[in-house]
Write a protein that holds these residues in place. Structure first.
Motif, PDB file in Angstrom:
ATOM      1  N   THR A 257     102.765  31.425  27.615  1.00 44.62           N
ATOM      2  CA  THR A 257     101.836  30.361  27.240  1.00 44.62           C
ATOM      3  C   THR A 257     102.217  29.060  27.932  1.00 44.62           C
ATOM      4  N   SER A 258     101.195  28.281  28.261  1.00 41.58           N
ATOM      5  CA  SER A 258     101.371  26.936  28.824  1.00 41.58           C
ATOM      6  C   SER A 258     102.117  26.934  30.153  1.00 41.58           C
ATOM      7  N   GLY A 261      98.481  24.331  33.710  1.00 43.22           N
ATOM      8  CA  GLY A 261      97.845  23.215  33.025  1.00 43.22           C
ATOM      9  C   GLY A 261      96.554  23.610  32.331  1.00 43.22           C
ATOM     10  N   ASP A 262      96.005  22.675  31.546  1.00 40.48           N
ATOM     11  CA  ASP A 262      94.783  22.944  30.791  1.00 40.48           C
ATOM     12  C   ASP A 262      93.588  23.203  31.700  1.00 40.48           C
ATOM     13  N   LEU A 263      93.597  22.638  32.899  1.00 46.78           N
ATOM     14  CA  LEU A 263      92.470  22.794  33.816  1.00 46.78           C
ATOM     15  C   LEU A 263      92.726  23.882  34.853  1.00 46.78           C
ATOM     16  N   ASN A 265      93.865  28.144  35.776  1.00 43.46           N
ATOM     17  CA  ASN A 265      93.999  29.547  35.404  1.00 43.46           C
ATOM     18  C   ASN A 265      95.227  30.116  36.105  1.00 43.46           C
ATOM     19  N   LYS A 278      90.373  25.743  37.558  1.00 47.31           N
ATOM     20  CA  LYS A 278      89.217  26.410  36.977  1.00 47.31           C
ATOM     21  C   LYS A 278      87.961  26.052  37.767  1.00 47.31           C
TER      22      LYS A 278
END
Length: 386
Positions: A257-258, A261-263, A265, A278
């Protein structure tokens, strides 16, 4: 068998050059004839001043000292192993140590068997006193009195009749440097991982060469090409991105996990991974994922209007048109204010590649669908190739 290898590195070696008199041979090497080639010196054939106390094995550029059976190599010397004290003999009753070996004997009333280790009762021995003693293990006559005794590895209990096992591991009899395992009447030494038990069944030496593990029984050749190094204790030490006993199993970093980054894949690959932006984002000069303006770049697929949003875009239609269910194309709808304006002007709009609409002030104008642009007259349409 214990050994010491002596392989000093060459300090000077000249093979081609000026006259041979100017050459200096490396230690443990000699010169053959007048040529410049070097020949290994066999140190083991020096009988006048032997380099080893017992056994010498020559090898290229050096030699190895070792000891005969019954001796242990300690501090460059071959020291006698006292099998009787260390309880490593095979004697059933009496053990007598000798240089490099031992001999077995039996107590009074017993005869040594042909195996020179075990004993049997002497049929001609006066056993009447022993019969009344009821010894558990063995009985002998001392000063006209029956005396019980125990076999090697056992001790006589306080009742002077029965025997119990001697725990050599707890009374300092055993000389195991690593692990001592007691057993009935005996014990056994073993070594930690990365060491091998030697011929004396006591000494442990580090694994050498390409072996590792318990008693050096595993081979480094079992490791795959994804191995960083082979450790004598742990074995195959995997390179980053690999796991498993032989380092042949890929680690899927994307399961963590993690890790991206959030943006982004996570895209796994053999021995590695990659964080990719993404859809709707691209890597900026600072390495972060930034929004892509599909409308400004013309990479959208909207027929009429494109509205950029974070990470994507939305399509919209001009006044007098409505967005279809595909969320991309537009269909004309009848709006009186639009129809009146468009029909009352001199505009001749190309309705197949665009249309007529009104702006915020109510004026009619021609517009183009995506992929087309207005001609200079503002009326005729041309296919846009830019």
């Amino acid at each position: 068998m214990f050994n010491l290898s002596f392989n000093p590195p060459p300090t000077e070696m000249n093979l081609i050059g000026p006259p041979p008199s100017k050459y200096k041979c490396c230690t443990h090497y000699g010169k053959i004839s007048s040529a410049s080639a070097l020949l290994d010196v066999n140190e083991c054939i020096n009988e006048t001043n032997p380099v080893c106390e017992q056994i010498c094995t020559n090898n290229i550029g050096g030699y190895t000292c070792s000891c005969r059976a019954g001796y242990r190599y300690i501090a460059d010397q071959c020291v006698d192993v006292n099998e009787c004290i260390e309880s490593t003999s095979s004697c059933q009753q009496v053990c007598n140590n000798t240089l490099g070996s031992f001999s077995c004997a039996c107590r009074d009333g017993y005869l040594l068997n042909t195996d020179n280790a075990t004993c049997r009762a002497d049929p001609n021995y006066n056993t009447s006193l022993c019969n009344a003693k009821n010894c558990q293990s063995g009985c002998t006559i001392e000063s006209n009195e029956a005396v019980c005794f125990c076999e090697t590895g056992y001790q006589l209990n306080n009742d002077n009749k029965t025997c119990s096992d001697i725990n050599e591991c707890s009374n300092s009899v055993a000389m195991c440097p690593h692990v001592c395992t007691n057993s009935a009447g005996s014990y056994a030494c073993s070594c930690h991982n990365g060491f091998k038990l030697q011929g004396d069944k006591t000494t442990c030496l580090e694994c050498s060469g390409m072996n590792w593990g318990p008693n050096c029984g595993r081979k480094c050749s079992e490791c795959s090409a994804n191995t960083k190094t082979c450790d004598r204790v742990k074995g195959c030490i995997c390179a980053t991105g690999w796991t498993g006993a032989s380092c042949s199993q890929d680690i899927n970093e994307c399961d963590q996990t993690s890790i991206c980054g959030d943006l982004e894949n996570c895209k796994n690959s053999f021995g590695s991974y990659e964080c990719v932006c993404k859809t709707g984002y691209k890597k900026g000069s600072d390495g972060t994922c930034q929004d892509v303006d599909e409308c400004g770049l013309g990479t959208d697929d909207c027929t009429q209007e494109c509205i950029d949003v974070i990470g994507s875009f939305n399509c919209d239609c001009r006044i007098g048109f409505t967005l279809n269910s595909d969320r991309k194309t537009c269909s004309k709808i009848v709006l009186p204010e639009v129809e009146n304006k468009c029909n009352s002007t001199s505009l001749v709009c190309d309705l197949s590649n665009g249309g007529c609409s009104i702006n915020s002030t109510g004026d009619a104008f021609c517009f183009c669908n995506s992929g087309y642009e207005l001609s200079s007259s503002g009326v005729v349409y041309y296919l846009y190739s830019g």
